[in-house]
Design an enzyme around this catalytic site. Structure first.
Site, mmCIF file in Angstrom:
data_model
loop_
_atom_site.group_PDB
_atom_site.id
_atom_site.type_symbol
_atom_site.label_atom_id
_atom_site.label_comp_id
_atom_site.label_asym_id
_atom_site.label_seq_id
_atom_site.Cartn_x
_atom_site.Cartn_y
_atom_site.Cartn_z
ATOM 1 N N SER A 2 0.390 5.474 -2.243
ATOM 2 C CA SER A 2 -0.221 6.561 -1.864
ATOM 3 C C SER A 2 -0.397 6.694 -0.295
ATOM 4 O O SER A 2 -0.159 5.687 0.396
ATOM 5 C CB SER A 2 -1.611 6.661 -2.564
ATOM 6 O OG SER A 2 -2.441 5.646 -1.863
ATOM 7 N N GLY A 3 -0.813 7.710 0.039
ATOM 8 C CA GLY A 3 -1.175 7.930 1.478
ATOM 9 C C GLY A 3 -0.106 7.601 2.403
ATOM 10 O O GLY A 3 0.869 8.036 2.480
ATOM 11 N N TYR B 280 -15.100 -3.465 8.470
ATOM 12 C CA TYR B 280 -13.977 -2.518 8.593
ATOM 13 C C TYR B 280 -13.134 -3.015 9.922
ATOM 14 O O TYR B 280 -11.951 -3.328 10.397
ATOM 15 C CB TYR B 280 -13.894 -1.226 8.331
ATOM 16 C CG TYR B 280 -12.620 -0.493 8.393
ATOM 17 C CD1 TYR B 280 -11.351 -0.760 7.501
ATOM 18 C CD2 TYR B 280 -12.223 0.397 9.507
ATOM 19 C CE1 TYR B 280 -10.163 0.120 7.797
ATOM 20 C CE2 TYR B 280 -11.042 1.143 9.721
ATOM 21 C CZ TYR B 280 -10.288 1.034 8.574
ATOM 22 O OH TYR B 280 -8.878 1.506 9.008
ATOM 23 N N GLY C 94 1.411 4.830 3.350
ATOM 24 C CA GLY C 94 2.625 3.838 2.776
ATOM 25 C C GLY C 94 3.433 4.794 2.034
ATOM 26 O O GLY C 94 4.623 4.732 2.016
ATOM 27 N N SER D 8 -6.250 -0.404 13.353
ATOM 28 C CA SER D 8 -6.928 0.990 13.595
ATOM 29 C C SER D 8 -7.692 0.924 15.089
ATOM 30 O O SER D 8 -8.173 -0.277 15.572
ATOM 31 C CB SER D 8 -8.172 1.119 12.770
ATOM 32 O OG SER D 8 -8.960 1.973 12.905
ATOM 33 N N GLY E 1 0.958 -1.340 0.050
ATOM 34 C CA GLY E 1 -0.247 -0.141 0.002
ATOM 35 C C GLY E 1 0.824 1.304 -0.127
ATOM 36 O O GLY E 1 0.342 2.369 0.435
ATOM 37 N N ALA E 2 2.081 1.290 -0.695
ATOM 38 C CA ALA E 2 3.116 2.445 -0.418
ATOM 39 C C ALA E 2 2.727 3.412 -1.758
ATOM 40 O O ALA E 2 3.627 4.149 -2.104
ATOM 41 C CB ALA E 2 4.430 1.863 -0.874
#
Length: 273
Positions: free
Chosen positions: A13-14, A158, A16, A131, A10-11
């Site tokens: 964007s955001g 989630y 990551g 989370s 998940g690197a």
């Protein structure tokens, strides 16, 4: 961190992407894993790392990713399981599994297990993005794919898969005790990214807050960067961090070793390891 190799999923964007930039600036080599080819290659070029494109909607792509990483890197110092997020519409993956479960839990579970011998060999660190939402989970080990429960825009699942992330790291730490491998999970904070962008609930929250709800990706990446870069995090392997604070508040099941062990076995059966 010169000479260290860090794999971040998940690197593209955001959080990551922000973590990849920060760790590369400290001298680490980054294996940039993302679903979007263009963004993944762009981040890899930005940090001087290597791009690996994989869609966690397919477990075969996860297996191919693991094979590519093992072929390229004789040493992996850290694996950051950061990919995942809210799935607002119920659906099935290419493997016929619940998409939210696969993206957030089963795919990183499989990737970690496939890389585990190399990770143990090098005394690596595994870091998974969880989370604070885990506190609102409704975990049912007989219904991991949410077939018998209301969807509620994906938020309940989630929360549940993030509890599963914490339990996975707890059980990983137990299974690898005394090997040199360490494992941690963390809550990055409420980060302003594309996370949950198709959720009406999130869009409403951002509207009423006039865009002020949340922190930057760089702030959200701080716990990941810390856990990936320091030799001693000051907490036992298996610990969940809320930001930079160890032992954050969790669901009551997060410390249940029997639940963690059974979740591991159920997950292993679903992905075939």
């Amino acid at each position: 961190m010169h000479g260290r190799t860090i794999v971040i999923t998940g690197a593209s964007s955001g959080v990551g992407r922000a973590a990849a930039i920060a760790l590369a600036e400290r001298g680490a080599h980054i294996a940039v894993v993302g679903r979007n080819s263009e963004r993944t290659h762009a981040v890899a070029a930005r940090v001087g790392g290597a791009p690996f494109v994989a869609d966690f909607d397919s477990l075969d792509e996860v297996r191919a990713l693991a094979a590519s990483l093992l072929a390229r890197y004789p040493r992996i110092d850290a694996l950051a399981n950061n990919a995942g997020g809210l799935v607002s519409k119920r659906g099935r993956s290419a493997d016929g599994l619940d998409r939210a479960l696969q993206h957030n839990h089963l795919a990183p579970f499989l990737l970690t297990n496939l890389l585990l011998p190399r990770l143990v060999e090098n005394g690596a660190r595994v870091i998974s993005t969880a989370s604070v939402a885990n506190r609102f989970a409704h975990l049912d080990l007989n219904d991991l794919q949410f077939e018998r429960r209301a969807w509620l825009g994906g938020w309940q699942e989630y929360a549940t898969v993030k509890l599963e992330t914490i339990l996975f790291i707890r059980e990983l730490a137990r299974r690898t005790a005394r090997t040199g491998l360490t494992a941690y999970s963390f809550h990055p904070g409420y980060v302003i990214t594309s996370f949950g962008s198709d959720s009406a609930f999130k869009r409403f929250g951002e509207f009423v807050s006039r865009g002020s709800l949340g922190i930057s990706p760089e702030q959200g990446a701080a716990p990941l960067v810390h856990l990936a870069s320091v030799d001693d995090v000051g907490a036992p392997s298996g610990t969940y961090f809320d930001g930079l604070t160890p032992n954050g508040r969790t669901h009551r099941l997060a410390s249940d070793d029997a639940v963690a062990a059974r979740l591991w076995e159920e997950s292993a059966a679903l992905v075939g390891v």
